[in-house]
Design a protein around this motif. Structure first.
Motif, mmCIF file in Angstrom:
data_model
loop_
_atom_site.group_PDB
_atom_site.id
_atom_site.type_symbol
_atom_site.label_atom_id
_atom_site.label_comp_id
_atom_site.label_asym_id
_atom_site.label_seq_id
_atom_site.Cartn_x
_atom_site.Cartn_y
_atom_site.Cartn_z
ATOM 1 N N PRO B 148 0.955 -1.232 0.135
ATOM 2 C CA PRO B 148 0.091 0.172 0.326
ATOM 3 C C PRO B 148 0.948 1.177 -0.074
ATOM 4 N N GLY B 149 1.702 0.833 -0.638
ATOM 5 C CA GLY B 149 2.893 2.368 -0.318
ATOM 6 C C GLY B 149 3.530 2.249 1.483
ATOM 7 N N GLY B 150 4.386 3.161 1.828
ATOM 8 C CA GLY B 150 4.267 3.354 3.549
ATOM 9 C C GLY B 150 5.760 4.918 3.174
ATOM 10 N N SER B 151 5.736 5.148 4.460
ATOM 11 C CA SER B 151 5.187 4.248 5.882
ATOM 12 C C SER B 151 3.983 4.665 5.982
ATOM 13 N N SER B 152 3.168 5.342 5.558
ATOM 14 C CA SER B 152 1.950 5.445 6.056
ATOM 15 C C SER B 152 0.756 4.606 5.038
ATOM 16 N N GLY B 153 0.920 2.854 5.480
ATOM 17 C CA GLY B 153 0.455 1.763 4.617
ATOM 18 C C GLY B 153 -0.930 1.913 5.226
ATOM 19 N N GLY B 154 -0.920 1.534 6.227
ATOM 20 C CA GLY B 154 -1.927 1.454 7.074
ATOM 21 C C GLY B 154 -3.124 2.482 7.230
ATOM 22 N N SER B 155 -2.600 4.065 6.833
ATOM 23 C CA SER B 155 -3.612 4.818 6.993
ATOM 24 C C SER B 155 -4.227 5.030 4.933
ATOM 25 N N SER B 156 -3.071 4.797 4.558
ATOM 26 C CA SER B 156 -3.419 4.597 3.335
ATOM 27 C C SER B 156 -4.653 3.149 2.579
ATOM 28 N N SER B 157 -4.240 2.130 3.111
ATOM 29 C CA SER B 157 -4.886 1.660 2.666
ATOM 30 C C SER B 157 -6.428 1.343 3.511
ATOM 31 N N ALA B 158 -6.476 1.379 4.996
ATOM 32 C CA ALA B 158 -7.754 1.838 5.507
ATOM 33 C C ALA B 158 -8.731 2.793 4.842
ATOM 34 N N LEU B 159 -7.848 4.242 4.404
ATOM 35 C CA LEU B 159 -8.844 5.016 3.881
ATOM 36 C C LEU B 159 -9.102 4.423 2.825
ATOM 37 N N ALA B 160 -8.476 3.493 1.701
ATOM 38 C CA ALA B 160 -8.617 3.397 0.424
ATOM 39 C C ALA B 160 -9.818 2.063 0.051
ATOM 40 N N ALA B 161 -10.442 1.649 1.762
ATOM 41 C CA ALA B 161 -10.795 0.148 1.570
ATOM 42 C C ALA B 161 -11.911 0.500 2.403
ATOM 43 N N ASP B 162 -12.618 1.644 3.141
ATOM 44 C CA ASP B 162 -13.379 2.523 3.175
ATOM 45 C C ASP B 162 -13.597 2.185 4.841
ATOM 46 N N LEU B 163 -12.379 2.311 5.395
ATOM 47 C CA LEU B 163 -12.367 1.058 6.934
ATOM 48 C C LEU B 163 -12.294 2.720 7.551
ATOM 49 N N THR B 164 -12.108 4.011 7.269
ATOM 50 C CA THR B 164 -12.036 5.211 8.336
ATOM 51 C C THR B 164 -12.722 6.094 7.082
ATOM 52 N N PRO B 165 -13.303 7.134 6.764
ATOM 53 C CA PRO B 165 -13.668 8.326 6.625
ATOM 54 C C PRO B 165 -12.554 9.518 5.912
ATOM 55 N N ALA B 166 -11.765 9.760 6.485
ATOM 56 C CA ALA B 166 -10.375 9.797 6.320
ATOM 57 C C ALA B 166 -9.717 10.023 7.531
ATOM 58 N N THR B 167 -7.854 10.233 7.298
ATOM 59 C CA THR B 167 -7.026 9.551 8.831
ATOM 60 C C THR B 167 -5.605 10.727 8.568
ATOM 61 N N ILE B 168 -5.052 10.492 9.301
ATOM 62 C CA ILE B 168 -3.593 11.159 9.288
ATOM 63 C C ILE B 168 -2.349 10.257 8.865
ATOM 64 N N GLY B 169 -1.196 10.965 8.674
ATOM 65 C CA GLY B 169 -0.298 10.290 8.254
ATOM 66 C C GLY B 169 0.894 11.485 8.512
ATOM 67 N N THR B 170 2.296 10.383 8.628
ATOM 68 C CA THR B 170 3.404 11.463 8.693
ATOM 69 C C THR B 170 4.267 11.103 7.610
ATOM 70 N N ASP B 171 4.885 12.114 7.222
ATOM 71 C CA ASP B 171 5.649 12.251 6.327
ATOM 72 C C ASP B 171 7.198 13.118 6.338
ATOM 73 N N THR B 172 8.167 12.253 6.161
ATOM 74 C CA THR B 172 9.522 12.634 6.826
ATOM 75 C C THR B 172 9.783 12.377 5.145
ATOM 76 N N GLY B 173 9.802 11.601 4.236
ATOM 77 C CA GLY B 173 11.027 12.029 2.390
ATOM 78 C C GLY B 173 9.293 11.439 1.735
ATOM 79 N N GLY B 174 8.331 11.432 2.226
ATOM 80 C CA GLY B 174 7.163 11.057 1.243
ATOM 81 C C GLY B 174 6.140 10.131 1.507
ATOM 82 N N SER B 175 6.121 9.706 3.085
ATOM 83 C CA SER B 175 6.015 8.812 3.630
ATOM 84 C C SER B 175 3.998 9.256 3.748
ATOM 85 N N ILE B 176 3.531 9.898 3.175
ATOM 86 C CA ILE B 176 1.844 10.919 2.619
ATOM 87 C C ILE B 176 1.936 10.395 1.844
#
Lengths: 95, 485
Positions: B148-176
């Motif tokens: 799902p990509g990373g590091s915020s892969g749980g966030s992107s996957s959960a969002l795309a799979a309709d498990l949360t209406p929106a989410t937040i991640g962190t981005d140090t080099g591209g992680s969002i």
């Protein structure tokens, strides 16, 4: 420049990470490929460039030297793997 | 009602506020989805009881004046949450229960949202595929064999799979932005200092920045508005007036100047990425924007610079994990030093150890000038490239990633090829700028691809506006078959 196994063991010692002898070879290979990649920077002449130390054009704020928190010993100790009532407990340091 | 979870955050908010659905019904719908999606491995911790309690509380006394009234949200497990386990995807924090709440999550709750659970991520946010997590890799809902990509892969996957209406991640080099691109969703890395870093498990402090991950640009504006703001507790937090990004969204971009950097056309880039970029340029041009060729000459040095700066800061930040004050402690070792060494060896995974060793080495006596100082100088040049360009343009358009989602296991044996995934996202972190990744099309395998809009520091509103106009005219729609439930 290349990193040999002895150097890597030394750096691991500095970083307080014990390295499994069986993994030293693959670690050496990986780190060397990463450093080879990093060394592209040597193509650039940076003699006259100021190093960037902060991305914000401002110096860091300092706050007043006042207690803003406190009396939370219980909270601080709560997550410790080994403690007594007042202290973190570590393996014996002084003989 | 049954389809509420595949709607956007702003649509859901409208339904909550007009009482077409209760917060409790909404929360129950997400819980059902999450329970049916265990295969994706997106959640490390769920807080269902607490969420249902909060939903009932909202329904009993609804406050519809808030940005996130009655909305359940899952967040990346890098944000400390009071009395809820926070692991950063690591064994070393597997038993860590913070007694405090991160500023960013606190801001979300103050705006009416409540916690649904904590989302899997690469260990200490070090990774581009979510394969370095102690809790196992996350699966991309686009396909069961894809990262799902990373590091915020749980966030992107959960969002795309309709498990949360929106989410937040962190981005140090591209992680969002990279995981957003891999899942056909929207991701924003804000200007360094716009969102507080307080209470976020630290990776590389001069680069880390929290940001929203959403289904639409409007949702992104709402989330950014809710989470951002000055915080005394973060010494690099920018003290400025709070903006109302969602209210100010405009789709008129006529006359804006969009820079096209030639250095982002890299060797071996798939033709599809190039075609996607062309499509993006055409959309913006048709909307009245002016395209301008620019040069960011030090782009190719951004990744090597990043792999000095980020590990150096990480080795210093992660020195705190000593098995004494919190976290995992090894039972092996005859003295204090051996306890430290075994704790860190058993507690950290391979990628984290690799980066700590790189960082320790580049900061060690005799090597500092050759590596760290050199990297700080090149970082200056990279920032200057952007400063020079932003005299001429309002924003910059590039691809988000050099490829679509890759296969699980495909790159795990070659760290440098994994790092190359962040080639288009890393320069932005080094320069502290905001950048938005937008879903823009599919490759020939049918996997999503994203385009990135880079803005001037604190110019989030402008890139959101361009993104908003782009989204309306791009015609991209994420259609994901729910093969996992």
């Amino acid at each position: 420049m290349s990193l040999d196994k002895e150097k890597i063991k030394h750096v691991a010692k500095l970083a307080r990470i014990s390295v499994d002898e069986a993994k030293v070879d693959s670690l050496t290979k990986d780190l060397n490929s990463i450093f080879k990649f990093i060394e592209q920077l040597n193509e650039l002449n940076t003699d006259k460039v100021e190093p960037l130390t902060s991305i914000l054009n401002q110096s860091l704020r300092s706050r007043k030297d006042e207690i803003s928190d406190g009396k939370i010993r219980e909270k601080i100790l709560k997550n410790s793997p080994k403690k007594n009532e007042e202290f973190f407990v570590v393996p014996k340091v002084v003989e | 009602m049954s389809n509420i979870t595949n709607q956007s955050l702003s649509e859901i908010l409208e339904k909550i506020k007009s009482k077409k659905i209760s917060s409790l019904e909404l929360t129950q719908a997400y819980i059902k989805n999450i329970e049916n999606a265990k295969k994706l491995n997106t959640f490390v911790t769920t807080t269902f009881d607490q969420a249902l309690e909060n939903a009932k509380k909202f329904d009993n006394k609804p406050n519809n004046e808030q940005l996130l009234s009655g909305i359940p949200l899952a967040v990346k497990d890098l944000f400390c949450t009071e009395n809820v386990k926070t692991t950063a995807g690591s064994n070393i924090l597997n038993n860590f229960i913070p007694s405090y709440e991160s500023t960013v999550t606190k801001n979300l709750w103050t705006n009416g949202a409540f916690l649904l659970g904590k989302l899997n991520c690469d260990e200490f946010a070090m990774g581009s595929s979510n394969e370095t997590s102690f809790f196992g890799n996350v699966i991309n809902p686009i396909g069961d064999h894809l990262v799902p990509g990373g590091s915020s892969g749980g966030s992107s996957s959960a969002l795309a799979a309709d498990l949360t209406p929106a989410t937040i991640g962190t981005d140090t080099g591209g992680s969002i932005r990279q995981p957003a691109s891999f899942t056909g969703t929207v991701g924003l890395k804000p200007t360094y200092g716009l969102c507080s870093r307080w209470g976020i498990v630290a990776f590389a402090s001069s680069l880390d920045q929290a940001g929203p991950m959403t289904k639409t640009v409007t949702d992104c504006a709402i989330m950014l508005e809710a989470m951002s703001g000055f915080d005394e507790k973060d010494s690099t937090s920018i003290n400025k007036k709070k903006e109302t990004y969602s209210k100010n969204l405009k789709d008129n971009i006529k006359g804006l100047k969009i820079g096209i950097p030639k250095e982002y056309r890299v060797d071996n880039m798939p033709k599809e990425i190039d075609e996607l970029w062309e499509k993006g340029k055409k959309i913006l041009k048709d909307l009245g924007a002016q395209l301008i060729d620019i040069s960011l000459p030090h782009t190719k040095y951004a990744l090597p610079t990043y792999y000095i700066v980020a590990p150096a800061e990480a080795s210093s930040n992660l020195a705190r994990y000593d098995g004494v004050r919190y976290g995992y402690r090894s039972q092996k070792g005859k003295d204090l030093i051996e306890m430290y060494e075994n704790t860190r060896s058993e507690g950290f995974g391979d990628e984290v150890k690799r980066r700590i060793l790189i960082g320790t080495y580049v900061l060690s006596s005799g090597y500092y000038d050759a590596f760290y100082l050199k990297a700080q100088k090149v970082r200056q040049l990279i920032k200057k490239d952007f400063d020079d360009s932003f005299i001429k343009v309002d924003a910059i358009l590039t691809p988000s990633t050099p490829s679509s989602a890759f296969k699980i296991g495909e790159k795990t044996n070659d760290p440098v090829s994994m790092y190359l995934n962040d080639i288009f996202t890393v320069p932005v972190n080094l320069a502290g700028l905001p950048a938005l990744s937008l879903p823009a099309g599919l490759d020939k395998k049918g996997y999503p691809l994203g385009l990135q809009l880079i803005g001037k520091a604190l110019d989030e509103q402008k890139i959101l506006n361009i993104g908003y106009a782009f989204e309306k005219n791009c015609g991209y729609k994420n259609e994901i078959k729910k093969w996992w439930s």
